[in-house]
Design a protein around this motif. Structure first.
Motif, PDB file in Angstrom:
ATOM      1  N   ARG A  77      17.796 -31.945 -14.148  1.00 53.45           N
ATOM      2  CA  ARG A  77      16.878 -33.044 -13.838  1.00 53.45           C
ATOM      3  C   ARG A  77      16.222 -32.823 -12.484  1.00 53.45           C
ATOM      4  NH1 ARG A  77      18.592 -32.612 -17.731  1.00 53.45           N
ATOM      5  NH2 ARG A  77      19.320 -34.009 -19.310  1.00 53.45           N
ATOM      6  N   TYR A  78      16.967 -32.274 -11.545  1.00 49.39           N
ATOM      7  CA  TYR A  78      16.423 -31.959 -10.218  1.00 49.39           C
ATOM      8  C   TYR A  78      15.242 -31.006 -10.342  1.00 49.39           C
ATOM      9  CZ  TYR A  78      16.294 -29.814  -5.546  1.00 49.39           C
ATOM     10  OH  TYR A  78      15.893 -29.321  -4.338  1.00 49.39           O
ATOM     11  N   TRP A  79      15.451 -29.893 -11.045  1.00 51.18           N
ATOM     12  CA  TRP A  79      14.388 -28.881 -11.180  1.00 51.18           C
ATOM     13  C   TRP A  79      13.224 -29.407 -12.023  1.00 51.18           C
ATOM     14  CZ3 TRP A  79      14.303 -25.681  -7.523  1.00 51.18           C
ATOM     15  CH2 TRP A  79      15.466 -25.143  -6.995  1.00 51.18           C
ATOM     16  N   GLU A  80      13.517 -30.207 -13.041  1.00 50.53           N
ATOM     17  CA  GLU A  80      12.439 -30.798 -13.847  1.00 50.53           C
ATOM     18  C   GLU A  80      11.564 -31.706 -12.989  1.00 50.53           C
ATOM     19  OE1 GLU A  80      14.250 -32.811 -17.144  1.00 50.53           O
ATOM     20  OE2 GLU A  80      14.941 -30.932 -18.035  1.00 50.53           O
ATOM     21  N   TRP A  81      12.192 -32.547 -12.174  1.00 47.96           N
ATOM     22  CA  TRP A  81      11.437 -33.452 -11.317  1.00 47.96           C
ATOM     23  C   TRP A  81      10.576 -32.655 -10.349  1.00 47.96           C
ATOM     24  CZ3 TRP A  81      10.134 -34.607  -6.457  1.00 47.96           C
ATOM     25  CH2 TRP A  81       9.594 -35.868  -6.202  1.00 47.96           C
ATOM     26  N   LEU A  82      11.174 -31.642  -9.742  1.00 45.87           N
ATOM     27  CA  LEU A  82      10.448 -30.841  -8.765  1.00 45.87           C
ATOM     28  C   LEU A  82       9.278 -30.097  -9.408  1.00 45.87           C
ATOM     29  CD1 LEU A  82      10.704 -30.389  -5.748  1.00 45.87           C
ATOM     30  CD2 LEU A  82      12.055 -28.355  -6.235  1.00 45.87           C
ATOM     31  N   PHE A 105      20.077 -37.155  -8.203  1.00 41.50           N
ATOM     32  CA  PHE A 105      19.771 -36.720  -9.566  1.00 41.50           C
ATOM     33  C   PHE A 105      21.064 -36.597 -10.359  1.00 41.50           C
ATOM     34  CE2 PHE A 105      16.288 -35.318  -6.953  1.00 41.50           C
ATOM     35  CZ  PHE A 105      15.170 -35.573  -7.733  1.00 41.50           C
ATOM     36  N   PRO A 106      21.010 -36.792 -11.683  1.00 41.58           N
ATOM     37  CA  PRO A 106      22.241 -36.702 -12.480  1.00 41.58           C
ATOM     38  C   PRO A 106      22.787 -35.278 -12.581  1.00 41.58           C
ATOM     39  CG  PRO A 106      20.368 -37.173 -13.904  1.00 41.58           C
ATOM     40  CD  PRO A 106      19.876 -37.241 -12.482  1.00 41.58           C
ATOM     41  N   ASP A 107      21.903 -34.286 -12.527  1.00 36.59           N
ATOM     42  CA  ASP A 107      22.341 -32.888 -12.602  1.00 36.59           C
ATOM     43  C   ASP A 107      21.207 -31.974 -12.134  1.00 36.59           C
ATOM     44  OD1 ASP A 107      20.555 -32.553 -14.814  1.00 36.59           O
ATOM     45  OD2 ASP A 107      22.136 -33.110 -16.203  1.00 36.59           O
ATOM     46  N   ALA A 108      21.494 -30.679 -12.052  1.00 33.14           N
ATOM     47  CA  ALA A 108      20.511 -29.719 -11.545  1.00 33.14           C
ATOM     48  C   ALA A 108      19.294 -29.598 -12.463  1.00 33.14           C
ATOM     49  CB  ALA A 108      21.166 -28.354 -11.346  1.00 33.14           C
ATOM     50  N   LEU A 166      26.374 -30.525  -8.338  1.00 33.52           N
ATOM     51  CA  LEU A 166      26.881 -31.286  -7.201  1.00 33.52           C
ATOM     52  C   LEU A 166      25.772 -31.506  -6.171  1.00 33.52           C
ATOM     53  CD1 LEU A 166      29.462 -32.429  -5.735  1.00 33.52           C
ATOM     54  CD2 LEU A 166      29.551 -30.203  -4.599  1.00 33.52           C
ATOM     55  N   ALA A 167      25.030 -30.462  -5.867  1.00 33.37           N
ATOM     56  CA  ALA A 167      23.937 -30.565  -4.895  1.00 33.37           C
ATOM     57  C   ALA A 167      22.841 -31.513  -5.391  1.00 33.37           C
ATOM     58  CB  ALA A 167      23.361 -29.181  -4.615  1.00 33.37           C
ATOM     59  N   ALA A 168      22.563 -31.480  -6.676  1.00 33.47           N
ATOM     60  CA  ALA A 168      21.557 -32.374  -7.245  1.00 33.47           C
ATOM     61  C   ALA A 168      22.011 -33.831  -7.161  1.00 33.47           C
ATOM     62  CB  ALA A 168      21.261 -31.992  -8.696  1.00 33.47           C
ATOM     63  N   ARG A 169      23.278 -34.077  -7.479  1.00 38.84           N
ATOM     64  CA  ARG A 169      23.810 -35.449  -7.402  1.00 38.84           C
ATOM     65  C   ARG A 169      23.756 -35.979  -5.968  1.00 38.84           C
ATOM     66  NH1 ARG A 169      27.381 -33.299 -11.183  1.00 38.84           N
ATOM     67  NH2 ARG A 169      29.028 -33.025  -9.638  1.00 38.84           N
ATOM     68  N   ALA A 170      23.927 -35.097  -4.987  1.00 42.31           N
ATOM     69  CA  ALA A 170      23.863 -35.522  -3.583  1.00 42.31           C
ATOM     70  C   ALA A 170      22.471 -36.023  -3.216  1.00 42.31           C
ATOM     71  CB  ALA A 170      24.266 -34.363  -2.672  1.00 42.31           C
ATOM     72  N   GLN A 171      21.463 -35.621  -3.993  1.00 44.41           N
ATOM     73  CA  GLN A 171      20.095 -36.070  -3.728  1.00 44.41           C
ATOM     74  C   GLN A 171      19.635 -37.135  -4.737  1.00 44.41           C
ATOM     75  OE1 GLN A 171      17.108 -33.287  -2.507  1.00 44.41           O
ATOM     76  NE2 GLN A 171      18.647 -31.783  -1.883  1.00 44.41           N
TER      77      GLN A 171
END
Length: 57
Positions: free
Chosen positions: A42-47, A37-40, A30-35
Motif C-alpha cells: 500500500r505504501y508503494w501504491e500510494w507513492l 500504511f497497512p503494509d509495504a 514494519l516501515a510502512a506501518r510506521a508511516q
C-alpha cells in the motif's frame, strides 16, 4: 495524509532487517506501518499514484 518519507522508510526497513533479523518483506511492512500504511504494498501504491497523478515538485 502527508507524503511518505522514503529515506525514513528505507532506513527503518534496513535496521529491522539487519539488526532485527526480519525478512526484507517483513521489514518493509514494519516501515510502512510506521508511516501509517497497512503494509509495504500500500505504501508503494500510494507513492506511485502520487508521482503519476500529482507529480513531484
Amino acid at each position: 495524509m502527508t507524503i511518505p518519507d522514503i529515506e525514513e522508510f528505507e532506513e527503518r526497513a534496513a535496521i529491522a532487517q539487519y539488526d532485527g533479523g526480519l525478512s526484507r518483506s517483513d521489514a518493509e511492512d514494519l516501515a510502512a506501518r510506521a508511516q501509517g500504511f497497512p503494509d509495504a504494498d500500500r505504501y508503494w501504491e500510494w507513492l506511485a499514484d502520487y508521482v503519476i497523478r500529482r507529480g513531484l515538485p
